[in-house]
Structures are given as structure tokens and as C-alpha cells.
Design a protein around this motif. Structure first.
Motif, PDB file in Angstrom:
ATOM      1  N   SER A 260       0.821  -1.220   0.000  1.00 50.93           N
ATOM      2  CA  SER A 260       0.000   0.000   0.000  1.00 50.93           C
ATOM      3  C   SER A 260       0.853   1.267   0.000  1.00 50.93           C
ATOM      4  O   SER A 260       0.335   2.369   0.238  1.00 50.93           O
ATOM      5  CB  SER A 260      -0.914   0.007   1.242  1.00 50.93           C
ATOM      6  N   LEU A 261       2.141   1.127  -0.253  1.00 49.97           N
ATOM      7  CA  LEU A 261       3.093   2.213  -0.046  1.00 49.97           C
ATOM      8  C   LEU A 261       2.719   3.490  -0.811  1.00 49.97           C
ATOM      9  O   LEU A 261       2.810   4.597  -0.279  1.00 49.97           O
ATOM     10  CB  LEU A 261       4.497   1.755  -0.451  1.00 49.97           C
TER      11      LEU A 261
ATOM     12  N   PRO B 196       1.280  10.457  -1.809  1.00 45.24           N
ATOM     13  CA  PRO B 196       0.608  11.064  -2.969  1.00 45.24           C
ATOM     14  C   PRO B 196       1.477  12.064  -3.722  1.00 45.24           C
ATOM     15  O   PRO B 196       1.305  12.277  -4.914  1.00 45.24           O
ATOM     16  CB  PRO B 196      -0.619  11.754  -2.343  1.00 45.24           C
ATOM     17  N   LYS B 197       2.444  12.667  -3.020  1.00 43.53           N
ATOM     18  CA  LYS B 197       3.328  13.646  -3.670  1.00 43.53           C
ATOM     19  C   LYS B 197       4.775  13.156  -3.730  1.00 43.53           C
ATOM     20  O   LYS B 197       5.698  13.938  -3.880  1.00 43.53           O
ATOM     21  CB  LYS B 197       3.259  14.984  -2.937  1.00 43.53           C
TER      22      LYS B 197
ATOM     23  N   SER C 294       0.574   8.762   8.735  1.00 44.98           N
ATOM     24  CA  SER C 294      -0.526   8.000   8.131  1.00 44.98           C
ATOM     25  C   SER C 294      -0.156   6.526   8.009  1.00 44.98           C
ATOM     26  O   SER C 294      -0.970   5.641   8.279  1.00 44.98           O
ATOM     27  CB  SER C 294      -0.860   8.563   6.743  1.00 44.98           C
ATOM     28  N   GLU C 295       1.083   6.267   7.614  1.00 41.60           N
ATOM     29  CA  GLU C 295       1.552   4.893   7.480  1.00 41.60           C
ATOM     30  C   GLU C 295       1.547   4.193   8.831  1.00 41.60           C
ATOM     31  O   GLU C 295       1.067   3.057   8.966  1.00 41.60           O
ATOM     32  CB  GLU C 295       2.965   4.884   6.888  1.00 41.60           C
TER      33      GLU C 295
END
Length: 496
Positions: free
Chosen positions: A354-355, A360-361, A368-369
Motif C-alpha cells: 500500500s506504499l 501522494p506527492k 498516516s503509514e
């Protein structure tokens, strides 16, 4: 040989693994050792065989205080250990694996290959094993590798044999053969320590049982004096009302459909479908092609014939990366080689598929991880000191939970589970079953490959049965029985 382990303590750093464990193993008995994953069973046996050193306590062998410096010394003194995590050298042949570090030689100091083959063939005959001795061990299935390990242990002339989940990868036929071998060993006075989460086997083959919980001995009893419910209660410290949670399936649209799927030498003309919210069980004996079909669907084994449709659209899956991008998840049967990066932490293993969702940037959002990983560790009740713990330091069952966690984390539309509860204790099995129900309630389509018929019958909405690479039948939950499934799996004829 009688073994007595009294008041055994062991800690790894600040983590107390064993706190005063006692076990008595008598001559010629099959002694079950049970407990939840992380209860300390394997650690206790690793201390007996010299892989770990006890912090305190006493070990007696035939009344004399004993300790071994290493597993090789234990084996030389009659104590052999068949580990749950197989110790196969994949690039060596089957024959070389059987005799590694104990190869017989001729008077001239040359390798006595003729004697090696004779001894190996004799042992394989006893176990009804039909694997070419010249074959590379890495090309054998997990079940075949397990039988090689069992044969290797039996060749040592051991007086005590420790079997850690010996049937986890075996077919029903192979299990019955193993049980016959165990009975003959008992007659010869050989003692067996039998570690298994398969309750039916414990009550079939064992004479007595020791239950462990949280690194302590809870109880020891003769098998006739206890029951399934009592053992479970002592293992988990609570009542488990039902072995399999109730299912209320509400299947939706077809999520995965394969038409005429074929791969030369593995399987041929396989067609089936799975709908959202449905669990389709897949059964069959070893060599039936079950795992090969699932690996092909996930893009692991190269080119194939036939068609694969996902959510109504035909796709050509060439790699696991592509499969994941299409919403497929695959929990493989071999967690050690294919399911985990053992040197990585739990966090890195769970987050790996799921990395990109945490970056996203282009930069990973570590909070979050971490939150994502902690949530999954809590949800699957993975026993660990922290998310930074190395995966290799977990018990086998907790490693399996990490594998499941990482694939649940991608939010799959279709999830393939190949032997999802192998080496997992009875309490954790139910947690996995409940998780499967939650996933199907959210619309996930699940394919569950399992060698445990009670599991297939207890959790499947439909059951597909394979034999020698062909789909021999489909059975509804209402019509399914062990006899019907085994008839289809062995090529027998169903009664009208």
C-alpha cells in the motif's frame, strides 16, 4: 527416552517468553503440546534441542540432567526436531537434502551415493512418498518439502521426535500415512512431541496433552480425561462459543471469472466465477493444481491460455504488480519464502503493498503509514512488542497474521487466500474467519484454498473440487459433506 523439563524460564531482552514451564514426556507416548501462537511452545522445544539456552530450570533425560549445545548435538543424542518453518536447501536435490552434513562415504572417502539412494528409497516407501530423488528440492511443493523433512528426521534413529505442525501442508492421505508411521514408532518406544492447532488430530493420535498460555504451563492431562472445549478454554483463557462464525452471505455481481484457463503440465480448461460478498472454497488433494491456478490468476507464473475477467472486463495479467493494481490480493501458502520479507519490520511488511497510498506527492506520510499499520496490528491481534519488530522474530501464527494484514490493507476487490490458517491457533483462526465475514459484508469476493475439510465446509458458500489439474465438481454449502468432496477429489463416482 524420558524427558523432563521443570520450571523453565527464558526471556529475550525484556520480553519474557517462558515463565516456569513444566512438561514430562514418557517413553513411547505421543504428547501433544498446545497453546495460542506466541504461547512459547516452539521456544520450549528449541531450548530442549539446544537452539536456545534456558535462563533457568532443569532438563532431565532418563533421570540425568542434560543440556545440548546445539541441535546437531541433540540429534546425535536421539532428539530430532521437525520445524514448522522448513529447513530445505532449495538448490540441492531431494537426496542431498536428506543427507546434508551426514553423507555416508566409501572406504576410499568417496560419497556413497548407492547407499544414500537405498536408505532414502526405503524411508520414502514407508511414508508412501513418490518424489524423484534427483529433483531440486526448491521445485517441490510445500507439502512435498514437509514429507522430505519428516523422512530426514526418521532417518536419524531418534528416540524423541518433535513435530511442529507436521500436517499443515499435507493431504488427508499423507496425514493418515504419517499417523501410521507414528503408531509404529510408538511400538518401538519412540516418543513424539506433537505440536498442532488441528484439534481433531490431537484427539486422534495423542496420548496426553500439555497446554501452555502466555509462557506458562496451564495443565497436563491424559487425552481421554479432557475435551475439545476444555482444551480451547485453557488455551485462550475464555470460552469460544462456535468454531466457525455464522455467515449470512448476500452475493452481488460477478467480480472474477475465468474461462478455459490452462497452463501446460499444471491444469487445463478451468472455468469458474466468484461474486462479491461470496466465499468460494477450493478443495483437492496435493497435485490437484489448486495453488498453480491461483498463482496464474495473480500473474506469478507467466503465460497462460484462456480468459480472465475482472468486474466484467477481460484482462491479461502479466505480473503481481498488475494484479494488485486491478484489485487482486493473494495470500500465498508459503509465508516464509513468498509472504514476508523476514528481515523487514512489521510496519514495512504490512505497508509494502500500500506504499503509494501514503506518498501522494512522492514523499511517505509516516504518521498516516504508522496509524494504518497500528490499526491492522490491533485488528488482527498480532502479538508483538512494537511495529518496528522484525517479522522473523514473531511466532509462525503471528507471521501469518502479518501476511493477511498487508493484503487486507490494499482494500482488495478479490482476495485469494491459500491455506489462510496454516499454523494458526484455534482462537486466531476464529478471528480470521470473522475477518473474512467482515470483508464479504463489504463486498469483497474471497477464494479460499484449504486442505482442512472442516474449514472448507464451515466457511464456504460454494466449494470447487479439483483433481489432477481439472475441476471435477462444484458443491453447494447445503449439499457439501466430507465424503462428497473426497469422492470428487479422488476421482470416485458419486452415489446417485
Amino acid at each position: 527416552m524420558q524427558i523432563s523439563m521443570h520450571d523453565i524460564h527464558k526471556a529475550f531482552g525484556s520480553n519474557k517468553v517462558l515463565e516456569g514451564v513444566n512438561i514430562e514426556i514418557k517413553d513411547g507416548e505421543v504428547h501433544a503440546l498446545m497453546g495460542e501462537n506466541g504461547a512459547g511452545k516452539s521456544t520450549l522445544m528449541n531450548i530442549l534441542t539446544g537452539l536456545h539456552k534456558k535462563d533457568s530450570g532443569t532438563i532431565l533425560s532418563d533421570g540425568k540432567e542434560t543440556f545440548f549445545d546445539n541441535p546437531k548435538q541433540a540429534e546425535e543424542n536421539g532428539v530430532a526436531f521437525i520445524h514448522q518453518e522448513l529447513n530445505i536447501w532449495p538448490d540441492l536435490t531431494v537426496l542431498e537434502n536428506l543427507f546434508i552434513n551426514k553423507e555416508p562415504v566409501t572406504h576410499f572417502g568417496l560419497l556413497n551415493t548407492r547407499k544414500m539412494k537405498a536408505v532414502a528409497n526405503e524411508q520414502f516407501k514407508k511414508l508412501a512418498i513418490s518424489i524423484p530423488l534427483h529433483q531440486e528440492a526448491g521445485k517441490c511443493s510445500v507439502g512435498q518439502q514437509q514429507m522430505i523433512e519428516i523422512a530426514k528426521a526418521l532417518m536419524t534413529d531418534a528416540k524423541v521426535i518433535i513435530m511442529d505442525e507436521p500436517t499443515a501442508a499435507l493431504t488427508e492421505r499423507e496425514i493418515q500415512t504419517l499417523f501410521q508411521v507414528i503408531q509404529s514408532l510408538k511400538v518401538q518406544g519412540v516418543s513424539i512431541v506433537y505440536i498442532s492447532h488441528r484439534m481433531e488430530e490431537i484427539f486422534t493420535i495423542c496420548d496426553s496433552i500439555t497446554v501452555m498460555r502466555d509462557g506458562k504451563t496451564v495443565d497436563t492431562k491424559p487425552i481421554p480425561d479432557t475435551s475439545f472445549d476444555e482444551v480451547v478454554r485453557k488455551m485462550v483463557g475464555r470460552e469460544l462459543t462456535d468454531r466457525f462464525p455464522e455467515r449470512s452471505p448476500n452475493p452481488g455481481d460477478t467480480m472474477l471469472e475465468v474461462k478455459g484457463l490452462s497452463r501446460k503440465g499444471a491444469f487445463e480448461d478451468v472455468s469458474f466465477s466468484v461474486r462479491s460478498g461470496e466465499i468460494v472454497g477450493v478443495s483437492g488433494l496435493m497435485g490437484a493444481g489448486r495453488t498453480e491456478i491461483m498463482r496464474t490468476i495473480f500473474g506469478l507464473d507467466g503465460r497462460y491460455g484462456g480468459e480472465i475477467h475482472l468486474n466484467g472486463k477481460q484482462v491479461t495479467i502479466k505480473s503481481p504488480h498488475q494484479a494488485v493494481s486491478l484489485g487482486l490480493g493473494f495470500i500465498t501458502e508459503d509465508r516464509k519464502e513468498e509472504g514476508l520479507v523476514l528481515d523487514f519490520s512489521l510496519k514495512d511488511n504490512i505497508a509494502l503493498p500500500s506504499l503509494y497510498s501514503f506518498a501522494p506527492k512522492g514523499l511517505i506520510n509516516e504518521k498516516s503509514e504508522q496509524d494504518f499499520v497500528e490499526l491492522l496490528i490491533k485488528r488482527l491481534t498480532i502479538k508483538t512488542e512494537s511495529a518496528s519488530t522484525s517479522a522473523k522474530n514473531l511466532s509462525g501464527g503471528n507471521q501469518q497474521k502479518v501476511v493477511i494484514a498487508k493484503w487486507i490493507g490494499i482494500g482488495p476487490k478479490v482476495l485469494i487466500l491459500d491455506e489462510p490458517t496454516r499454523g494458526v491457533d484455534v482462537g486466531a483462526k476464529r478471528e480470521i474467519y470473522q475477518l473474512m465475514n467482515e470483508l464479504t459484508d463489504r463486498g469483497v469476493a474471497i477464494i479460499m484454498v484449504s486442505s482442512e475439510l472442516p474449514e472448507v465446509l464451515g466457511m464456504s458458500d460454494r466449494i470447487l473440487v479439483f483433481r489432477e489439474g481439472e475441476l471435477t465438481g462444484e458443491v453447494s454449502k447445503e449439499e457439501a459433506t466430507q465424503e462428497k468432496i473426497m469422492t470428487l477429489a479422488t476421482g470416485g463416482q458419486e452415489d446417485e
